[in-house]
Design a protein around this motif. Structure first.
Motif, PDB file in Angstrom:
ATOM      1  N   TYR A  84       0.880  -1.178   0.000  1.00 22.50           N
ATOM      2  CA  TYR A  84       0.000   0.000   0.000  1.00 22.50           C
ATOM      3  C   TYR A  84       0.904   1.211   0.000  1.00 22.50           C
ATOM      4  CZ  TYR A  84      -4.455  -2.329   0.915  1.00 22.50           C
ATOM      5  OH  TYR A  84      -5.593  -3.081   0.819  1.00 22.50           O
ATOM      6  N   SER A 118      -1.849  -5.711  16.252  1.00 19.62           N
ATOM      7  CA  SER A 118      -2.605  -4.812  15.393  1.00 19.62           C
ATOM      8  C   SER A 118      -1.743  -4.345  14.220  1.00 19.62           C
ATOM      9  CB  SER A 118      -3.070  -3.615  16.221  1.00 19.62           C
ATOM     10  OG  SER A 118      -3.952  -2.848  15.460  1.00 19.62           O
ATOM     11  N   GLY A 119      -2.320  -4.379  13.047  1.00 21.08           N
ATOM     12  CA  GLY A 119      -1.621  -3.873  11.869  1.00 21.08           C
ATOM     13  C   GLY A 119      -0.671  -4.857  11.220  1.00 21.08           C
ATOM     14  N   CYS A 120      -0.713  -6.118  11.626  1.00 21.54           N
ATOM     15  CA  CYS A 120       0.246  -7.081  11.068  1.00 21.54           C
ATOM     16  C   CYS A 120      -0.227  -7.659   9.740  1.00 21.54           C
ATOM     17  CB  CYS A 120       0.515  -8.202  12.058  1.00 21.54           C
ATOM     18  SG  CYS A 120      -0.888  -9.299  12.295  1.00 21.54           S
ATOM     19  N   GLY A 121      -1.465  -7.363   9.351  1.00 22.20           N
ATOM     20  CA  GLY A 121      -1.927  -7.827   8.040  1.00 22.20           C
ATOM     21  C   GLY A 121      -2.950  -8.952   8.087  1.00 22.20           C
ATOM     22  N   LYS A 122      -3.540  -9.177   9.238  1.00 28.00           N
ATOM     23  CA  LYS A 122      -4.540 -10.257   9.362  1.00 28.00           C
ATOM     24  C   LYS A 122      -5.756  -9.969   8.501  1.00 28.00           C
ATOM     25  CE  LYS A 122      -5.094  -9.486  13.797  1.00 28.00           C
ATOM     26  NZ  LYS A 122      -4.182  -8.375  14.117  1.00 28.00           N
ATOM     27  N   THR A 123      -6.324  -8.776   8.693  1.00 31.43           N
ATOM     28  CA  THR A 123      -7.523  -8.426   7.940  1.00 31.43           C
ATOM     29  C   THR A 123      -7.235  -8.414   6.445  1.00 31.43           C
ATOM     30  OG1 THR A 123      -8.355  -7.147   9.798  1.00 31.43           O
ATOM     31  CG2 THR A 123      -9.300  -6.666   7.664  1.00 31.43           C
ATOM     32  N   THR A 124      -6.080  -7.883   6.072  1.00 34.83           N
ATOM     33  CA  THR A 124      -5.720  -7.843   4.657  1.00 34.83           C
ATOM     34  C   THR A 124      -5.686  -9.250   4.068  1.00 34.83           C
ATOM     35  OG1 THR A 124      -4.415  -5.883   5.137  1.00 34.83           O
ATOM     36  CG2 THR A 124      -4.010  -6.961   3.039  1.00 34.83           C
ATOM     37  N   GLN A 153     -15.458  -7.221  11.093  1.00 30.84           N
ATOM     38  CA  GLN A 153     -15.012  -6.584  12.328  1.00 30.84           C
ATOM     39  C   GLN A 153     -16.070  -5.613  12.860  1.00 30.84           C
ATOM     40  OE1 GLN A 153     -11.000  -5.313  11.591  1.00 30.84           O
ATOM     41  NE2 GLN A 153     -10.402  -5.425  13.720  1.00 30.84           N
ATOM     42  N   VAL A 171       2.616  -4.440   3.158  1.00 32.79           N
ATOM     43  CA  VAL A 171       1.651  -4.848   4.184  1.00 32.79           C
ATOM     44  C   VAL A 171       1.619  -6.365   4.334  1.00 32.79           C
ATOM     45  CG1 VAL A 171      -0.810  -4.919   4.662  1.00 32.79           C
ATOM     46  CG2 VAL A 171       0.245  -2.791   3.944  1.00 32.79           C
TER      47      VAL A 171
HETATM   48  N1  ATP Z   1      -6.604   0.383   2.132  1.00 34.53           N
HETATM   49  C1  ATP Z   1      -5.436   0.564   2.751  1.00 34.53           C
HETATM   50  N2  ATP Z   1      -4.604   1.566   2.385  1.00 34.53           N
HETATM   51  C2  ATP Z   1      -3.421   1.739   2.978  1.00 34.53           C
HETATM   52  N3  ATP Z   1      -2.945   0.985   3.983  1.00 34.53           N
HETATM   53  C3  ATP Z   1      -3.717  -0.030   4.404  1.00 34.53           C
HETATM   54  C4  ATP Z   1      -4.993  -0.297   3.821  1.00 34.53           C
HETATM   55  N4  ATP Z   1      -5.526  -1.362   4.453  1.00 34.53           N
HETATM   56  C5  ATP Z   1      -4.639  -1.730   5.379  1.00 34.53           C
HETATM   57  N5  ATP Z   1      -3.542  -0.937   5.364  1.00 34.53           N
HETATM   58  C6  ATP Z   1      -2.364  -1.073   6.227  1.00 34.53           C
HETATM   59  O1  ATP Z   1      -1.977  -2.412   6.179  1.00 34.53           O
HETATM   60  C7  ATP Z   1      -1.534  -2.861   7.448  1.00 34.53           C
HETATM   61  C8  ATP Z   1      -2.263  -4.117   7.832  1.00 34.53           C
HETATM   62  O2  ATP Z   1      -3.622  -3.823   8.012  1.00 34.53           O
HETATM   63  P1  ATP Z   1      -4.651  -4.909   8.508  1.00 34.53           P
HETATM   64  O3  ATP Z   1      -5.979  -4.265   8.502  1.00 34.53           O
HETATM   65  O4  ATP Z   1      -4.492  -6.137   7.691  1.00 34.53           O
HETATM   66  O5  ATP Z   1      -4.188  -5.159  10.004  1.00 34.53           O
HETATM   67  P2  ATP Z   1      -4.771  -6.153  11.076  1.00 34.53           P
HETATM   68  O6  ATP Z   1      -3.735  -7.175  11.312  1.00 34.53           O
HETATM   69  O7  ATP Z   1      -6.109  -6.628  10.680  1.00 34.53           O
HETATM   70  O8  ATP Z   1      -4.883  -5.210  12.363  1.00 34.53           O
HETATM   71  P3  ATP Z   1      -6.022  -5.105  13.475  1.00 34.53           P
HETATM   72  O9  ATP Z   1      -5.762  -6.186  14.464  1.00 34.53           O
HETATM   73  O10 ATP Z   1      -5.765  -3.760  14.071  1.00 34.53           O
HETATM   74  O11 ATP Z   1      -7.346  -5.199  12.802  1.00 34.53           O
HETATM   75  C9  ATP Z   1      -1.747  -1.709   8.398  1.00 34.53           C
HETATM   76  O12 ATP Z   1      -0.509  -1.112   8.633  1.00 34.53           O
HETATM   77  C10 ATP Z   1      -2.668  -0.784   7.665  1.00 34.53           C
HETATM   78  O13 ATP Z   1      -2.378   0.540   7.990  1.00 34.53           O
END
Ligand code: ATP
Ligand code: MG
Lengths: 392, 302
Positions: A13, A38-44, A82, A18
C-alpha cells in the motif's frame, strides 16, 4: 467445504509492504487462526481470501482451483466482519436469511432455517427487530448466524467475538467450535486474543509485520515458539541476554550477567561458541523461594520488587539485575514480602534459546532504559493460557 | 419545585425562537400578504380591490392555458428530476466511494458548477443546441437538425443542466453514509452486483434519494430563467405565466393567485411524497429506532 491455499501472497500500500509473501495451506474443515498484533496484516489476508483485495503477487486457491480473479459472490463464503456490517434496513430474520434469498431458496425453508440459526445463537426472539435495536454483542451473534446460514464452503471471521463480555465470549467460542466441527466448514479466523486462538484453532498462523512468524498447532507454538516474538506473543515470557560459552552433552552453557544458565540443545537450531543469545523461560515454569534452598541447574538470585494479584496466581516481579526483571507465577498460599531476597529457579528443559537480536517491541534491546519487564498486553493471564491449551 | 433533568432538551429549544421570528417576518408575512391579495379583484394599474372574491381562481381553473401550463410544469419538472436522478446517481456513487485526493477537487468543481447562474449556463446551452450547433452537427449522422430551442426537450435539457450538480452533491452525501462493508457483506453472502444495488444500497439511501429528487423537482418547478431562455417563449411554464401577468398585464391579484397555486401544488406534492415514503414502515423504523423498540415492548406486554 474447501481446501484453501494461499500462495506467496504479497501486497503493497503506497510503498508499505503490508503482506510479505504469505503462504498457508488450510486443510478441508480446518479451523485456522490468523493471530498477531494490530496492523500485522490479518484483515488484509482475510480480505484477499474473500476477494475484496487483490494480491500484488501470489494466488488464492480453493480446492486447487485458482480463485484469485473470481468475484466474491462466486466464492461461496460466509463472513463475519469486524464492524458486523448488518444490513440496517433489514430485520434480524432477513439479515440472517440474506444469503439464502440470494441463493433463491424458497421462503418457507428460509424462515425455518432462520429460526434454527436464531436458536443456535441464543436469540430466538429477536427476528423482528432491526439491528439498531440490538446490543453490540447481539449484533455480533446475528452476524455469525448470517455467515453460517447457507453452510458456506469457507467461513471467514474477523474478530467476531471482540464485543462480547468474557462469559458470553466463552460460551460463543464453545458454540463456534461445536458448529464448526459439526458442519466441518473450513474456517479462517482472525483474532488478537491469544487465548481464543489457542482454544479454538486447529492451527495458528502467527503473523508479524506482514510475515508469518510461525505456523503450527497451538501446542507446537506455545511449547516450542520458533522465535522470541512467538514466545512473547503467545503467553508470557522472560528474556535474559547472554553469550554461549560452552557446549556440553545435551546442553549449552550460557553466561549471563548473573551467572551460568543451561539450555537444552535442539537439532533444528545450531549455535556456535561465542554467539550472542537470548535465553527465554515462561513464568509458569519458574519456581520462587525465599532462601537459597533451590538446587537445580538454572538458578538466579534476585529481589521481589512488585507483586500483582491476578486471581489464580500471584505474579511476582523479581529484579535480577539493573537491566532484567523476571515475571514469576507464585501461589497464594505462600506469601513473599516485597523487597525480600529470593531465588528463581527452573528446569533446563523449560528453557528456550534464540539468537540475540535487538527487538524493542518485545522488550529486548539496548535502547530500553527501563528494566526489561516483559508483559504481554493481553486480557488473559499465562496460566489460563496453558490451561486452555491443556483442554484442547 | 420544578426539577430540571440533565437531558431535558427544552431550554435549548428556546434558542429556536429567534430563527422562528426571522422566518416569520421574512417568509410567512409576505406570503400571507400575496395569498390574501389573490382573493381580491384587479382594478388595473396595480390597484387591488377591497372585496373578497374567488374570481381569480375560477379564471385559472377554467382556462385550459393555465391548467395545461400547470400540468406541463409538473410534468417537465418530474421528467428533469428523474433524468437528474438517473444521471446523477452513478456519478454520486463513484464520487462517494472515491478515496483519493481527487475527490475533494471533484466536489469543489461541483459546488462551483452549482453556483454558476442559470443565465450563463443557458447561454452556453443555447449555443450548443442551436440549429447549427454542436449537438445537431453531431446528430446529423442520424437525423435532420432538431429544433431544441423553443421546445420542451430544450427546457428539460436546461433544467437537468441547471440542477444536476445539486443532486450529485446531495446524493453523494447520502451514499457516503452507507458503509462499504455493507456492500462487501452482501457480496460475500452471494449477492450479485445488481442485488447489492437494488437490495442494499437503494433501500438504505431511498429516503435521502427521494428527498434529493424532491429538492431538484422543486427547483425545476420554480425555475424561470431556463424555461424562458431555452423555451424561447414557446414553452409556457407556470413561473413564466406568473411573470407575464405581473409584467405584461400588471394584474397583481391574478399573478398572486397563480403563485398561490404553484406554492400549494408544490407543497402538496412534497407532502404526498413524504407521506408515501413514511408509509413504508422500514424507513420510519430506521429513522427512529426508539418508537419501534417501544412498540415491540408494548406488543410483548399485551
Ligand atoms: N486500504 C489501505 N490503504 C493503505 N494501507 C492499508 C490499507 N488497508 C490496510 N492498510 C495497512 O496495512 C496494514 C495491515 O492492516 P490490517 O488491517 O491487515 O491489520 P490487522 O492485522 O487486521 O490489524 P487489526 O488487528 O488492528 O485489525 C496496516 O498497517 C494498515 O495501515
Ligand atoms: Mg483487522
Amino acid at each position: 467445504m474447501a481446501r484453501v491455499t494461499l500462495e506467496n501472497l504479497a501486497k503493497w500500500y503506497g510503498g508499505q509492504n503490508v503482506l510479505d509473501i504469505v503462504s498457508i495451506d488450510v486443510k478441508e474443515g480446518e479451523f485456522l487462526t490468523l493471530l498477531g498484533p494490530s496492523g500485522c496484516g490479518k484483515t488484509t489476508t482475510l480480505r484477499m481470501v474473500a476477494g475484496f483485495v487483490s494480491p500484488d503477487t501470489g494466488r488464492v486457491l480453493f480446492n486447487g482451483t485458482d480463485m484469485t480473479r473470481t468475484p466474491t459472490q462466486k466464492r461461496r463464503l460466509g463472513m463475519v466482519f469486524q464492524d458486523y456490517a448488518l444490513f440496517p434496513h433489514l430485520n434480524v430474520a432477513d439479515n440472517v436469511g440474506f444469503a439464502l434469498r440470494a441463493a433463491g431458496m424458497p421462503k418457507a425453508d428460509i424462515s425455518k432455517r432462520v429460526r434454527e440459526l436464531l436458536a443456535l445463537i441464543r436469540l430466538p426472539a429477536v427476528g423482528e427487530r432491526f439491528p439498531s435495536e440490538l446490543s453490540g454483542g447481539q449484533q455480533q451473534r446475528v452476524a455469525i448466524a448470517r455467515a453460517l446460514a447457507h453452510t458456506p464452503a469457507v467461513l471467514l471471521m474477523d474478530e467476531p467475538l471482540g464485543a462480547l463480555d468474557l462469559k458470553l465470549r466463552e460460551a460463543m467460542q464453545h458454540e463456534l467450535a461445536v458448529i464448526q466441527q459439526k458442519l466441518g466448514i473450513t474456517t479462517i479466523y482472525v483474532t488478537h486474543d491469544q487465548e481464543e486462538a489457542l482454544s479454538l484453532s486447529n492451527r495458528i498462523a502467527l503473523m508479524r509485520r506482514g510475515k508469518i512468524e510461525q505456523l503450527g498447532t497451538p501446542r507446537e507454538i506455545y511449547r516450542n515458539p520458533a522465535t522470541p516474538f512467538a514466545a512473547f506473543f503467545l503467553g508470557k515470557i522472560n528474556f535474559v541476554p547472554g553469550k554461549l560459552q560452552e557446549k556440553q552433552a545435551g546442553a549449552y552453557r550460557i553466561s549471563t550477567s548473573k551467572g551460568m544458565l543451561l539450555c537444552p540443545t535442539k537439532d533444528e537450531r545450531k549455535f556456535s561458541l561465542g554467539d550472542q543469545v537470548l535465553v527465554a523461560v515462561r513464568p509458569e515454569h519458574l519456581r520462587i523461594a525465599e532462601v537459597a534452598s533451590q538446587n537445580g541447574s538454572n538458578v538466579l538470585p534476585g529481589r521481589v520488587v512488585r507483586q500483582k494479584f491476578t486471581g489464580k496466581v500471584v505474579q511476582y516481579e523479581v529484579r535480577v539485575d539493573e537491566m532484567t526483571s523476571f515475571i514469576v507465577d507464585g501461589t497464594m498460599d505462600r506469601s513473599i514480602e516485597s523487597d525480600a531476597p529470593v531465588q528463581v529457579a527452573w528446569d533446563v528443559s523449560a528453557t528456550y534459546l534464540y539468537p540475540y537480536e535487538d527487538d524493542q517491541e518485545i522488550g529486548v534491546g539496548v535502547a530500553s532504559t527501563e528494566p526489561q519487564v516483559v508483559e504481554v498486553t493481553g486480557k488473559h493471564e499465562a496460566n489460563t493460557l496453558s490451561e486452555s491449551l491443556a483442554m484442547t | 419545585m420544578p426539577v430540571t433533568l440533565v437531558d431535558d432538551p427544552r431550554p435549548w429549544r428556546l434558542l429556536l425562537i429567534i430563527p422562528l421570528a426571522v422566518s416569520f417576518v421574512l417568509f410567512a408575512f409576505p406570503q400571507a400578504y400575496f395569498i390574501a391579495a389573490s382573493f381580491h379583484e384587479n382594478l388595473g394599474y396595480g390597484r387591488i380591490g377591497e372585496e373578497w372574491t374567488l374570481a381569480n381562481y375560477v379564471r385559472v381553473f377554467t382556462d385550459p392555458l393555465y391548467v395545461g401550463s400547470l400540468l406541463r410544469t409538473i410534468g417537465l419538472s418530474a421528467l428533469s428530476a428523474s433524468i437528474c436522478l438517473a444521471i446523477g446517481f452513478p456519478v454520486s456513487y463513484v464520487i462517494a466511494r472515491m478515496t483519493s485526493r481527487r475527490k475533494a477537487t471533484l466536489v469543489g468543481l461541483l459546488v462551483a458548477a452549482m453556483f454558476i447562474t442559470p443565465v450563463v449556463k443557458d447561454v452556453g446551452l443555447i449555443i450548443l443546441l442551436s440549429q447549427n450547433g454542436v449537438v445537431n452537427q453531431a446528430l446529423s449522422v442520424f437525423s435532420k437538425p432538431l429544433g431544441w430551442l423553443g421546445s420542451e426537450a430544450g427546457v428539460v435539457v436546461g433544467l437537468v443542466h441547471f440542477t444536476l450538480p445539486l443532486i450529485v452533491l446531495l446524493l453523494g452525501t447520502v451514499i457516503s453514509t452507507v458503509p462499504l462493508s455493507l456492500e462487501e457483506a452482501a457480496h460475500a453472502h452471494g449477492a450479485s452486483r445488481a442485488r447489492v444495488f437494488y437490495g442494499v444500497i437503494i433501500p438504505i439511501v431511498k429516503p435521502g434519494m427521494i428527498a434529493a429528487t424532491l429538492m431538484v423537482f422543486n427547483l425545476a418547478m420554480g425555475a424561470f430563467t431556463t424555461p424562458a431562455l431555452l423555451g424561447g417563449g414557446r414553452v409556457l411554464t407556470f413561473p413564466i405565466l406568473i411573470q407575464r401577468s405581473v409584467i405584461l398585464d400588471v394584474d397583481y391579484p391574478f399573478a398572486a393567485s397563480l403563485s398561490t397555486i404553484l406554492l400549494v401544488s408544490v407543497f402538496c406534492l412534497n407532502v404526498l411524497a413524504g407521506y408515501l415514503m413514511s408509509r413504508q414502515g422500514r424507513f420510519r423504523r430506521m429513522a427512529s429506532p426508539a418508537p419501534a423498540a417501544v412498540s415491540t415492548f408494548v406488543k410483548k406486554a399485551a
